[in-house]
Design a protein around this motif. Structure first.
Motif: not given
Length: 119
Positions: A64-76
């Motif tokens: 879960m943390k890795e998914i968010v880390r890789l997609g952090k530029d898409q998250i507000a």
């Protein structure tokens, strides 16, 4: 996940639970609380003992943390997030988990707006 993106203290988790809003799908529950003074977002992850032993829970937490880390530029930014895994997550592979996680973020309208260039 870098330190600036971590939500670690119990009081911070409780603040998000108490004053934040939530959105859910079958696999995840996302609590979110606006933090206008923060530059980036912070993420806390919770995986219940009901999902499996420590090995399973830690693997899910890392994914879960890795998914968010890789997609952090898409998250507000400017939010505190608490992401809770539900039972079906234990049987999912990485791709399905990524799809489901971004589904719940999109459902809460927390994806960054992407500018489309017209030619």
């Amino acid at each position: 996940m870098e330190k600036e993106y971590r939500l670690a203290k119990r009081e911070d988790f409780n603040k998000v639970y108490r004053y934040g809003k939530s959105m859910a799908n079958h696999q995840f529950v996302l609590y979110y609380l606006p933090q206008p003074k923060r530059e980036a977002f912070r993420l806390g992850v919770s995986v219940s003992k009901k999902l499996g032993n420590a090995v399973v829970r830690n693997r899910l937490r890392r994914m879960m943390k890795e998914i968010v880390r890789l997609g952090k530029d898409q998250i507000a930014p400017h939010y505190d997030y608490v992401l809770i895994a539900r039972k079906p997550v234990a049987d999912m592979d990485y791709h399905d988990m990524e799809k489901s996680l971004f589904h719940v973020i999109r459902k809460a309208s927390l994806l960054k707006r992407t500018e489309t260039v017209k030619k």
